[in-house]
Write a protein that holds these residues in place. Structure first.
Motif, PDB file in Angstrom:
ATOM      1  N   GLY A 117       1.550 -75.546  58.355  1.00  0.00           N
ATOM      2  CA  GLY A 117       0.314 -75.042  58.150  1.00  0.00           C
ATOM      3  C   GLY A 117      -0.354 -74.948  59.530  1.00  0.00           C
ATOM      4  O   GLY A 117      -0.670 -73.845  59.968  1.00  0.00           O
ATOM      5  N   VAL A 118      -0.421 -75.561  60.657  1.00  0.00           N
ATOM      6  CA  VAL A 118      -0.637 -75.713  62.086  1.00  0.00           C
ATOM      7  C   VAL A 118      -0.287 -74.526  62.625  1.00  0.00           C
ATOM      8  O   VAL A 118      -1.037 -73.816  62.820  1.00  0.00           O
ATOM      9  N   GLN A 119       1.438 -74.261  62.427  1.00  0.00           N
ATOM     10  CA  GLN A 119       1.491 -73.260  63.628  1.00  0.00           C
ATOM     11  C   GLN A 119       0.837 -71.806  62.125  1.00  0.00           C
ATOM     12  O   GLN A 119       0.918 -70.978  63.028  1.00  0.00           O
ATOM     13  N   SER A 120       1.184 -71.870  61.252  1.00  0.00           N
ATOM     14  CA  SER A 120       0.403 -70.477  60.998  1.00  0.00           C
ATOM     15  C   SER A 120      -1.068 -70.585  60.985  1.00  0.00           C
ATOM     16  O   SER A 120      -1.796 -69.701  61.551  1.00  0.00           O
ATOM     17  N   GLU A 121      -1.689 -71.843  60.983  1.00  0.00           N
ATOM     18  CA  GLU A 121      -3.941 -71.368  61.258  1.00  0.00           C
ATOM     19  C   GLU A 121      -3.757 -71.193  62.562  1.00  0.00           C
ATOM     20  O   GLU A 121      -4.720 -70.499  63.352  1.00  0.00           O
ATOM     21  N   LYS A 177      -1.319 -68.999  64.656  1.00  0.00           N
ATOM     22  CA  LYS A 177      -1.716 -67.622  64.903  1.00  0.00           C
ATOM     23  C   LYS A 177      -2.924 -66.918  64.765  1.00  0.00           C
ATOM     24  O   LYS A 177      -3.243 -65.426  65.356  1.00  0.00           O
ATOM     25  N   LYS A 178      -3.549 -67.156  63.372  1.00  0.00           N
ATOM     26  CA  LYS A 178      -4.763 -66.556  63.036  1.00  0.00           C
ATOM     27  C   LYS A 178      -5.965 -66.717  64.529  1.00  0.00           C
ATOM     28  O   LYS A 178      -7.383 -65.892  64.712  1.00  0.00           O
ATOM     29  N   VAL A 179      -5.813 -67.711  65.202  1.00  0.00           N
ATOM     30  CA  VAL A 179      -6.792 -67.852  66.442  1.00  0.00           C
ATOM     31  C   VAL A 179      -6.574 -67.044  66.922  1.00  0.00           C
ATOM     32  O   VAL A 179      -5.836 -66.350  67.166  1.00  0.00           O
ATOM     33  N   VAL A 180      -8.545 -66.843  67.739  1.00  0.00           N
ATOM     34  CA  VAL A 180      -8.556 -65.305  68.282  1.00  0.00           C
ATOM     35  C   VAL A 180      -8.795 -65.862  70.082  1.00  0.00           C
ATOM     36  O   VAL A 180      -9.784 -66.652  70.192  1.00  0.00           O
ATOM     37  N   TRP A 181      -7.338 -66.273  70.693  1.00  0.00           N
ATOM     38  CA  TRP A 181      -7.894 -66.564  71.952  1.00  0.00           C
ATOM     39  C   TRP A 181      -8.576 -66.602  72.935  1.00  0.00           C
ATOM     40  O   TRP A 181      -8.564 -64.526  72.730  1.00  0.00           O
ATOM     41  N   PRO A 182      -9.286 -66.610  73.851  1.00  0.00           N
ATOM     42  CA  PRO A 182     -10.395 -65.425  75.100  1.00  0.00           C
ATOM     43  C   PRO A 182      -9.213 -65.673  76.460  1.00  0.00           C
ATOM     44  O   PRO A 182      -8.585 -65.830  76.697  1.00  0.00           O
ATOM     45  N   THR A 183      -9.513 -64.188  76.931  1.00  0.00           N
ATOM     46  CA  THR A 183      -9.172 -63.334  77.719  1.00  0.00           C
ATOM     47  C   THR A 183      -9.600 -64.864  78.900  1.00  0.00           C
ATOM     48  O   THR A 183     -10.035 -65.450  79.419  1.00  0.00           O
ATOM     49  N   PRO A 184      -8.598 -64.559  79.613  1.00  0.00           N
ATOM     50  CA  PRO A 184      -8.629 -65.389  81.214  1.00  0.00           C
ATOM     51  C   PRO A 184      -9.835 -65.125  82.038  1.00  0.00           C
ATOM     52  O   PRO A 184     -10.605 -65.832  82.257  1.00  0.00           O
ATOM     53  N   LYS A 185     -10.367 -63.927  80.986  1.00  0.00           N
ATOM     54  CA  LYS A 185     -12.095 -63.332  82.606  1.00  0.00           C
ATOM     55  C   LYS A 185     -13.034 -64.136  81.410  1.00  0.00           C
ATOM     56  O   LYS A 185     -13.857 -64.422  82.177  1.00  0.00           O
ATOM     57  N   GLN A 186     -12.602 -64.094  80.289  1.00  0.00           N
ATOM     58  CA  GLN A 186     -13.587 -64.673  79.131  1.00  0.00           C
ATOM     59  C   GLN A 186     -14.061 -66.252  79.652  1.00  0.00           C
ATOM     60  O   GLN A 186     -15.152 -66.966  79.416  1.00  0.00           O
ATOM     61  N   THR A 187     -12.770 -66.536  79.611  1.00  0.00           N
ATOM     62  CA  THR A 187     -12.607 -67.905  79.883  1.00  0.00           C
ATOM     63  C   THR A 187     -13.019 -69.241  81.250  1.00  0.00           C
ATOM     64  O   THR A 187     -13.972 -69.261  81.185  1.00  0.00           O
ATOM     65  N   VAL A 188     -13.210 -67.609  82.204  1.00  0.00           N
ATOM     66  CA  VAL A 188     -14.056 -68.049  83.663  1.00  0.00           C
ATOM     67  C   VAL A 188     -15.263 -68.133  83.465  1.00  0.00           C
ATOM     68  O   VAL A 188     -16.511 -68.413  84.113  1.00  0.00           O
ATOM     69  N   SER A 189     -16.110 -66.856  82.726  1.00  0.00           N
ATOM     70  CA  SER A 189     -17.364 -66.130  82.342  1.00  0.00           C
ATOM     71  C   SER A 189     -18.424 -67.417  81.601  1.00  0.00           C
ATOM     72  O   SER A 189     -18.670 -68.335  82.195  1.00  0.00           O
TER      73      SER A 189
END
Length: 68
Positions: free
Chosen positions: A18-22, A24-36
């Protein structure tokens, strides 16, 4: 006793799937967004530190004037 161990193992496997399934649904930030976002947090933190320091200095000065 083994039945309880097997049931716990089955629950653990089901939970991890279930954790693995969830994840996969996460929208991870791009490296540029992370730095911002990191830059925003650092700047906001510095502004908060400056504001708290100024307030502390003003209140400290006022307290010393009052106690004289």
């Amino acid at each position: 006793m083994e039945a309880k161990g097997a049931a716990a193992s089955d629950r653990s496997v089901k939970y991890l799937k279930g954790v693995q399934s969830e994840l996969k649904k996460v929208v991870w930030p791009t490296p540029k967004q992370t730095v911002s976002y990191t830059g925003f947090v650092v700047v906001f933190t510095l502004l908060a530190v400056i504001a708290i320091t100024l307030l502390d200095t003003v209140f400290n000065f006022g307290l010393h004037q009052y106690l004289r």
